[in-house]
Motif scaffolding. Sequence first.
Motif, PDB file in Angstrom:
ATOM      1  N   ARG A  91       0.823  -1.217   0.000  1.00  0.00           N
ATOM      2  CA  ARG A  91       0.000   0.000   0.000  1.00  0.00           C
ATOM      3  C   ARG A  91       0.850   1.257   0.000  1.00  0.00           C
ATOM      4  NH1 ARG A  91      -2.122  -0.361   4.790  1.00  0.00           N
ATOM      5  NH2 ARG A  91      -1.399   1.605   5.701  1.00  0.00           N
ATOM      6  N   LEU A  92       1.969   1.230   0.737  1.00  0.00           N
ATOM      7  CA  LEU A  92       2.781   2.430   0.901  1.00  0.00           C
ATOM      8  C   LEU A  92       3.897   2.574  -0.140  1.00  0.00           C
ATOM      9  CD1 LEU A  92       3.160   2.549   4.795  1.00  0.00           C
ATOM     10  CD2 LEU A  92       1.392   3.591   3.353  1.00  0.00           C
ATOM     11  N   ALA A  93       4.360   1.474  -0.686  1.00  0.00           N
ATOM     12  CA  ALA A  93       5.486   1.523  -1.622  1.00  0.00           C
ATOM     13  C   ALA A  93       5.262   2.493  -2.784  1.00  0.00           C
ATOM     14  CB  ALA A  93       5.798   0.122  -2.143  1.00  0.00           C
ATOM     15  N   PRO A  94       4.068   2.557  -3.386  1.00  0.00           N
ATOM     16  CA  PRO A  94       3.875   3.478  -4.515  1.00  0.00           C
ATOM     17  C   PRO A  94       4.009   4.949  -4.146  1.00  0.00           C
ATOM     18  CG  PRO A  94       2.177   1.780  -4.512  1.00  0.00           C
ATOM     19  CD  PRO A  94       2.883   1.691  -3.198  1.00  0.00           C
ATOM     20  N   LEU A  95       3.986   5.270  -2.842  1.00  0.00           N
ATOM     21  CA  LEU A  95       4.098   6.660  -2.403  1.00  0.00           C
ATOM     22  C   LEU A  95       5.550   7.133  -2.330  1.00  0.00           C
ATOM     23  CD1 LEU A  95       1.502   6.567   0.534  1.00  0.00           C
ATOM     24  CD2 LEU A  95       1.101   7.101  -1.882  1.00  0.00           C
ATOM     25  N   VAL A  96       6.483   6.215  -2.513  1.00  0.00           N
ATOM     26  CA  VAL A  96       7.906   6.525  -2.369  1.00  0.00           C
ATOM     27  C   VAL A  96       8.542   6.687  -3.747  1.00  0.00           C
ATOM     28  CG1 VAL A  96      10.126   5.687  -1.496  1.00  0.00           C
ATOM     29  CG2 VAL A  96       8.020   5.263  -0.204  1.00  0.00           C
ATOM     30  N   PRO A  97       9.233   7.805  -3.997  1.00  0.00           N
ATOM     31  CA  PRO A  97       9.880   8.018  -5.299  1.00  0.00           C
ATOM     32  C   PRO A  97      10.842   6.888  -5.647  1.00  0.00           C
ATOM     33  CG  PRO A  97       9.879  10.048  -4.022  1.00  0.00           C
ATOM     34  CD  PRO A  97       9.428   8.958  -3.090  1.00  0.00           C
ATOM     35  N   ALA A  98      11.002   6.654  -6.935  1.00  0.00           N
ATOM     36  CA  ALA A  98      11.813   5.537  -7.403  1.00  0.00           C
ATOM     37  C   ALA A  98      13.291   5.675  -7.056  1.00  0.00           C
ATOM     38  CB  ALA A  98      11.653   5.385  -8.918  1.00  0.00           C
ATOM     39  N   ASP A  99      13.750   6.911  -6.763  1.00  0.00           N
ATOM     40  CA  ASP A  99      15.165   7.090  -6.453  1.00  0.00           C
ATOM     41  C   ASP A  99      15.502   6.769  -4.998  1.00  0.00           C
ATOM     42  OD1 ASP A  99      13.826   9.286  -5.421  1.00  0.00           O
ATOM     43  OD2 ASP A  99      15.464  10.685  -5.857  1.00  0.00           O
ATOM     44  N   ARG A 100      14.501   6.441  -4.195  1.00  0.00           N
ATOM     45  CA  ARG A 100      14.742   6.039  -2.807  1.00  0.00           C
ATOM     46  C   ARG A 100      14.825   4.512  -2.745  1.00  0.00           C
ATOM     47  NH1 ARG A 100      12.957  10.834  -0.189  1.00  0.00           N
ATOM     48  NH2 ARG A 100      12.855  12.373  -1.876  1.00  0.00           N
ATOM     49  N   VAL A 101      15.347   3.997  -1.643  1.00  0.00           N
ATOM     50  CA  VAL A 101      15.462   2.549  -1.467  1.00  0.00           C
ATOM     51  C   VAL A 101      14.486   2.112  -0.382  1.00  0.00           C
ATOM     52  CG1 VAL A 101      16.971   0.652  -0.753  1.00  0.00           C
ATOM     53  CG2 VAL A 101      17.862   2.483  -2.213  1.00  0.00           C
ATOM     54  N   LEU A 102      13.665   1.118  -0.706  1.00  0.00           N
ATOM     55  CA  LEU A 102      12.647   0.638   0.220  1.00  0.00           C
ATOM     56  C   LEU A 102      13.103  -0.613   0.952  1.00  0.00           C
ATOM     57  CD1 LEU A 102       9.387   1.131  -1.871  1.00  0.00           C
ATOM     58  CD2 LEU A 102       9.795   2.030   0.427  1.00  0.00           C
ATOM     59  N   VAL A 103      12.830  -0.618   2.259  1.00  0.00           N
ATOM     60  CA  VAL A 103      13.141  -1.754   3.125  1.00  0.00           C
ATOM     61  C   VAL A 103      11.835  -2.308   3.670  1.00  0.00           C
ATOM     62  CG1 VAL A 103      14.409  -2.535   5.161  1.00  0.00           C
ATOM     63  CG2 VAL A 103      15.292  -0.617   3.804  1.00  0.00           C
ATOM     64  N   ALA A 104      11.630  -3.601   3.552  1.00  0.00           N
ATOM     65  CA  ALA A 104      10.458  -4.250   4.125  1.00  0.00           C
ATOM     66  C   ALA A 104      10.820  -4.778   5.507  1.00  0.00           C
ATOM     67  CB  ALA A 104       9.979  -5.389   3.241  1.00  0.00           C
ATOM     68  N   GLU A 105       9.971  -4.456   6.492  1.00  0.00           N
ATOM     69  CA  GLU A 105      10.237  -4.851   7.874  1.00  0.00           C
ATOM     70  C   GLU A 105       9.041  -5.593   8.467  1.00  0.00           C
ATOM     71  OE1 GLU A 105      11.554  -1.578  10.332  1.00  0.00           O
ATOM     72  OE2 GLU A 105      12.130  -0.432   8.574  1.00  0.00           O
ATOM     73  N   SER A 106       9.316  -6.602   9.270  1.00  0.00           N
ATOM     74  CA  SER A 106       8.351  -7.377  10.058  1.00  0.00           C
ATOM     75  C   SER A 106       7.602  -8.424   9.242  1.00  0.00           C
ATOM     76  CB  SER A 106       7.340  -6.473  10.762  1.00  0.00           C
ATOM     77  OG  SER A 106       7.958  -5.678  11.752  1.00  0.00           O
ATOM     78  N   GLY A 107       7.355  -9.557   9.894  1.00  0.00           N
ATOM     79  CA  GLY A 107       6.564 -10.617   9.298  1.00  0.00           C
ATOM     80  C   GLY A 107       7.250 -11.383   8.187  1.00  0.00           C
ATOM     81  N   ILE A 108       8.583 -11.409   8.186  1.00  0.00           N
ATOM     82  CA  ILE A 108       9.322 -12.104   7.134  1.00  0.00           C
ATOM     83  C   ILE A 108       9.843 -13.418   7.691  1.00  0.00           C
ATOM     84  CG2 ILE A 108      11.289 -11.993   5.556  1.00  0.00           C
ATOM     85  CD1 ILE A 108      10.957  -8.890   5.714  1.00  0.00           C
TER      86      ILE A 108
END
Length: 272
Positions: free
Chosen positions: A213-230
Amino acid sequence: MSAPQAPQAETSTVLEGIVAGVLEDLAARQAVTTELDLRAALDDVAAPLDPMPGFRAAASSVIAEVKRKSPSKGELADIPDPAALAAQYAAGGAGAISVLTERRRFNGSLEDLRAVRSAVDVPLLRKDFIVTEYQLLEARAAGADLALLIVASLPGDQLARLHDFARELGLTVLVEVHDEEETERAVEVGAELIGVNARNLKTLEVHPDTFGRLAPLVPADRVLVAESGIGGPADVQRYVDEGARVVLVGEALVKDGAPRDAVAAMTGLVKG
């Protein structure tokens, strides 16, 4: 340094309680070690390592966590030698290693961070509830290369101020978000590394759909980290498909009897 601001009224009581304890423990440390002491100690610390080139690679990177317990699950693992565990993570190809340093709810310490620093040469994240500049100085003096800032605990201009100060110290900042408003704030302060935590701070429940839900709100030049429930490679693959470059994993690794192999299995995954 200015006094830390209180968390926002709508912040979860769990988070408020944790931050209150953190501030009490912080006051005790400040009574022993001054800010000047910490600044002097920086002269003896090696230059910080930069994890971002690895995090920006096309395949998944793992931030492997040294984590003994948590508020949601209680005791997770007996870790008498955090340096030995970290060495296993590094051997498995961890892009960075996270060390919990909060004492009351996670049974961590800065001593754990120092021990891990002496054992590995990969970037280290100080995982704590950081609300003051002093804590960032502590992180760098103990050998951390990254520091966590949780948007929910940093109202007003406190997030931007701490983010900028961390960067001045050479720290890479992992800015953690849980909802749309927090994501917007993280983007606005210029966070290069944004972590989406699927754990709801009010209920401590994990909602895996939060990242997507939140990933599309972040510009492509940033790096996304997924946390919890892995829990394993399948979860990592799902998050990679949704835009994660990095996953932060604690519980699944400290409970695994073969942490080196577990990290390796989660590393290098690409979009399916």
